[in-house]
Design an enzyme around this catalytic site. Structure first.
Site, PDB file in Angstrom:
ATOM      1  N   ASP A   1       0.820  -1.210   0.000  1.00  0.00           N
ATOM      2  CA  ASP A   1       0.000   0.000   0.000  1.00  0.00           C
ATOM      3  C   ASP A   1       0.855   1.261   0.000  1.00  0.00           C
ATOM      4  O   ASP A   1       2.081   1.206   0.172  1.00  0.00           O
ATOM      5  CB  ASP A   1      -0.966   0.003   1.198  1.00  0.00           C
TER       6      ASP A   1
ATOM      7  N   HIS B   1      -6.724  -4.725  10.525  1.00  0.00           N
ATOM      8  CA  HIS B   1      -6.586  -4.518   9.073  1.00  0.00           C
ATOM      9  C   HIS B   1      -5.318  -5.190   8.552  1.00  0.00           C
ATOM     10  O   HIS B   1      -4.343  -5.374   9.273  1.00  0.00           O
ATOM     11  CB  HIS B   1      -6.671  -3.036   8.692  1.00  0.00           C
TER      12      HIS B   1
ATOM     13  N   GLU C   1      -9.500  -1.877   5.712  1.00  0.00           N
ATOM     14  CA  GLU C   1     -10.064  -1.557   7.013  1.00  0.00           C
ATOM     15  C   GLU C   1     -11.289  -2.450   7.285  1.00  0.00           C
ATOM     16  O   GLU C   1     -11.841  -3.054   6.347  1.00  0.00           O
ATOM     17  CB  GLU C   1     -10.477  -0.082   7.039  1.00  0.00           C
TER      18      GLU C   1
ATOM     19  N   ASN D   1      -6.676  -2.634  14.449  1.00  0.00           N
ATOM     20  CA  ASN D   1      -8.100  -2.957  14.252  1.00  0.00           C
ATOM     21  C   ASN D   1      -8.272  -4.199  13.379  1.00  0.00           C
ATOM     22  O   ASN D   1      -9.359  -4.451  12.868  1.00  0.00           O
ATOM     23  CB  ASN D   1      -8.834  -1.754  13.624  1.00  0.00           C
TER      24      ASN D   1
HETATM   25  P1  PGA Z   1       2.378  -1.448  12.666  1.00  0.00           P
HETATM   26  O1  PGA Z   1       1.201  -1.436  11.599  1.00  0.00           O
HETATM   27  O2  PGA Z   1       3.336  -2.488  12.168  1.00  0.00           O
HETATM   28  O3  PGA Z   1       2.975  -0.077  12.589  1.00  0.00           O
HETATM   29  O4  PGA Z   1       1.764  -1.787  13.973  1.00  0.00           O
HETATM   30  C1  PGA Z   1       0.758  -2.648  11.107  1.00  0.00           C
HETATM   31  C2  PGA Z   1      -0.282  -2.383  10.062  1.00  0.00           C
HETATM   32  O5  PGA Z   1      -0.967  -1.336  10.159  1.00  0.00           O
HETATM   33  O6  PGA Z   1      -0.448  -3.225   9.162  1.00  0.00           O
END
Ligand code: PGA
Length: 246
Positions: free
Chosen positions: A67, A139, A144, A137
């Site tokens: 992404d 994702h 999302e 969350n």
């Molecule tokens: P993080 O994010 O590794 O910074 O916790 C993970 C994600 O959002 O996929």
């Protein structure tokens, strides 16, 4: 699904790097999917060290990131292109034509940009190994909660939770972009194999729901229960809720 639990985050970093390097050594022209975020940073540092020690080479590897923020051109300090160059690409032997990130610059048509990225993945023969992190969350990529499972590369709005989680990389939460271009759940499920790295107590509850609860769009990572070749690498803090649910 395989679940590998490690005492510490550092052990996750090392084991994930060794796993990725092992897969590259088995198939040096592999197509690798890559995440950004705090979770994979240690894995990237270990991979860079392994390249320096000539234990693995990315000379014939092709990569596709999951992404990128929408309306970025990839030069912004918080862009995922800059993140990947800083953490990995500038420290390994990958040709700069072999790594790819989705891109939806200002003024470009979103659908065309998404299709271009989907087609580039297809032209490379699809992704052999996708490395994922998981958001607080649930994702994966920027899919999302509520994202339909079937879709491919698409533009998406970011939730307040994700923008607040990511604000640590920006001067303020108001500076965090509100949209992104991301591989979809469909794109992720088409990858031939997947590893997902999860660290820290803050993700224990959502990891337990993702791996042991029902498969639901409310927890995007839960779809991975349906993938035939997935291994989760978790530290014991992130895995704390798993035993309780088993
Ligand atoms: P993080 O994010 O590794 O910074 O916790 C993970 C994600 O959002 O996929």
């Amino acid at each position: 699904m395989n679940i590998r639990i490690f005492e510490s985050e550092r052990e996750v970093d090392l084991a994930a790097a060794q796993y990725v390097a092992g897969r590259i050594n088995e198939k040096p022209d592999m197509v690798l999917g890559l995440p950004t975020g705090g979770t994979p940073e240690g894995m990237y540092a270990n991979l860079a060290k392994m390249v320096a020690e000539k234990k693995v080479s990315f000379k014939t590897v092709t990569t596709f990131n999951l992404d990128e923020y929408a309306y970025y051109d990839g030069t912004e300090p918080q862009s995922y292109r800059v993140f990947m160059k800083d953490r990995l690409f500038d420290h390994i032997d990958i040709p700069n034509t072999s790594y790819h990130l989705p891109s939806l610059p200002k003024g470009r048509d979103a659908q065309a940009c998404c299709l271009d990225y989907e087609n580039a993945i297809k032209a490379a023969g699809g992704i052999d190994l996708m490395v994922l992190g998981m958001g607080g969350n649930g994702h994966i990529g920027f899919n999302e909660p509520g994202t339909p499972f079937g879709i491919g590369v698409h533009k998406t709005e970011l939730t307040e939770k994700t923008r607040s989680d990511n604000s640590r990389f920006f001067a303020s939460e108001a500076d965090v972009p509100t949209a992104a271009i991301t591989m979809g759940i469909g794109s992720i499920m088409r990858c031939r194999s997947i590893i997902m790295l999860v660290k820290g107590a803050a993700k224990a509850d959502v990891l337990a729901m993702a791996l042991s609860g029902p498969v639901t769009q409310a927890i995007p990572a839960s779809v991975l229960q349906l993938h035939p070749f997935i291994t989760v690498f978790a530290d014991s803090a992130a895995a704390a809720g798993l035993a309780a649910r088993r």
